[in-house]
Motif scaffolding. Structure first.
Motif, PDB file in Angstrom:
ATOM      1  N   ALA A   1       0.818  -1.212   0.000  1.00 17.33           N
ATOM      2  CA  ALA A   1       0.000   0.000   0.000  1.00 17.33           C
ATOM      3  C   ALA A   1       0.855   1.267   0.000  1.00 17.33           C
ATOM      4  N   LEU A   2       2.040   1.182   0.569  1.00 14.41           N
ATOM      5  CA  LEU A   2       2.910   2.355   0.666  1.00 14.41           C
ATOM      6  C   LEU A   2       3.943   2.428  -0.458  1.00 14.41           C
ATOM      7  N   LEU A   3       3.828   1.560  -1.445  1.00  9.39           N
ATOM      8  CA  LEU A   3       4.765   1.611  -2.566  1.00  9.39           C
ATOM      9  C   LEU A   3       4.793   2.976  -3.265  1.00  9.39           C
ATOM     10  N   PRO A   4       3.649   3.651  -3.470  1.00 12.57           N
ATOM     11  CA  PRO A   4       3.720   4.984  -4.088  1.00 12.57           C
ATOM     12  C   PRO A   4       4.553   5.974  -3.285  1.00 12.57           C
ATOM     13  N   ILE A   5       4.451   5.912  -1.950  1.00 13.59           N
ATOM     14  CA  ILE A   5       5.255   6.802  -1.112  1.00 13.59           C
ATOM     15  C   ILE A   5       6.728   6.437  -1.225  1.00 13.59           C
ATOM     16  N   ALA A   6       7.023   5.132  -1.244  1.00 13.20           N
ATOM     17  CA  ALA A   6       8.412   4.701  -1.371  1.00 13.20           C
ATOM     18  C   ALA A   6       9.003   5.168  -2.705  1.00 13.20           C
TER      19      ALA A   6
END
Length: 372
Positions: free
Chosen positions: A59-64
């Motif tokens: 879910a946090l791949l875009p932030i990464a």
């Protein structure tokens, strides 16, 4: 000019930090309640932990991706956060509850705040506010009542060592989150959370071998307090709220609170977990647990209400960092130095992994969330 702006900025920063820390504690506290029906449906606790961490990492791949430069700027920090704050806490906690009662393991893990204060005072050699120290002691006493630690004391030395390892990793959660915003190459706290979960997911994948698990229960229904509901609902809550929201708000909160204060406020997770288990799982609260919850609340309040600077106007090194000002401004306000509230990191296990594991192997639900 400095005298008029700095004092108004500090309370708002602490208020924001406290609010985010409370949201984080409530989010972490719900993971055990969400995970227990999944475990009772046939998933192992370790595979539930893997599902939680890996789902949050995806879910946090875009932030990464947005903060991908953080990998080159502070690789050691991100690896440390993933190993300690994510994988270490949870692995230590689950190893502990395989040998000692859940309540005992949870209490030992929540020695994280006092250990954090000891780290700040004796390793970093910074003064610790009296409020943070008293709050930590009161909150740990409250946790002992919440988990009713006196109900199970048959434990072995190795189990205790595992639980202490989880507590130490919990210290790392706060310390590393704080370190991310310091130095010449600061890292956005959102990046710390995103990459920490990604690294933790990789480590847990190797350790738990999820390809060997039977994931069919996720396609069916689970039972929560006598009511049937689709398994994907508690699983989604566990991933999106109890992990994604919990980690993001928790790490950002450390930017506005000191590590000891944030660590004590995190003890509220145990209270939230117990109350949710009472409401959603039908587990009754006894008088000792109610009294313990009040002690945890009192300890958290004592810590966050402590003044960030002493009476002499010198900033408390635990609660605030000195504001860098130019030489002219220093001369102008020499009689009253200006300070601003800063972030501080720390790692611990409820495992919140803690912080923390979801449901105990012994059958009692875990009342911490950061560890699992």
């Amino acid at each position: 000019m400095h005298q008029t702006t700095a004092p108004s900025a500090r309370p708002s920063g602490r208020t924001l930090g406290l609010g985010l820390a409370l949201i984080s504690a409530c989010a972490f506290g719900g993971s055990g309640t969400a995970a227990k029906p999944l475990i009772e449906a046939g998933l192992s606790p370790l595979h539930v932990v893997w599902l939680r961490v890996t789902g949050a990492a995806v879910a946090l791949l875009p932030i990464a991706y947005r903060h991908r430069d953080a990998v080159l700027r502070r690789p050691g920090l991100l690896i440390g956060f993933g190993l300690l704050a994510v994988a270490g806490v949870q692995a230590g906690y689950f190893a502990a509850i395989s040998r000692i009662p859940v309540g005992v393991a949870l209490l030992i893990e929540y020695l994280g705040p006092p250990l954090l204060i000891g780290y700040v005072k004796f390793v970093q050699r910074k003064p610790v506010s009296r409020g943070a120290a008293i709050g930590a002691a009161v909150a740990v006493t409250g946790v002992a009542c919440v988990v009713e630690v006196w109900n199970g004391l048959g434990f072995d030395a190795l189990g205790v060592l595992f639980a202490l390892g989880a507590a130490c990793c919990q210290v790392g959660y706060f310390v590393l989150a704080d370190a991310g915003r310091r130095g010449e190459r600061p890292v956005d706290p959102l990046a710390v959370s995103a990459f920490g979960l990604l690294i933790g997911a990789v480590v847990l994948t190797v350790a738990t071998r999820p390809w060997e698990a039977d994931w069919s229960p996720l396609g069916g229904d689970v039972v929560m307090n006598g009511h049937s509901l689709p398994a994907f609902l508690p699983a989604s809550w566990m991933v999106l709220v109890a992990t994604v929201l919990a980690y993001l708000t928790g790490v950002v909160a450390i930017g506005h609170l000191s590590p000891p204060v944030a660590g004590v406020v995190a003890n509220l997770e145990a209270v939230v977990a117990t109350v949710l288990a009472w409401i959603l799982l039908g587990e009754r609260l006894g008088l000792p647990q109610l009294a313990g919850g009040l002690l945890v609340l009192a300890g958290a309040f004592a810590a966050q209400a402590s003044k960030p600077a002493d009476a002499a106007g010198v900033p408390d090194a635990v609660a605030v960092d000195a504001v860098a000002v130019d030489a002219v401004a220093v001369d102008a306000v020499a009689a009253e130095p200006v300070a601003r509230a800063v972030a501080a990191e720390a790692v611990t296990v409820d495992a919140r992994e803690p912080a923390t594991a979801e449901s105990g192997v012994s059958g009692r639900p875990s009342r911490t969330s950061r560890s699992g």
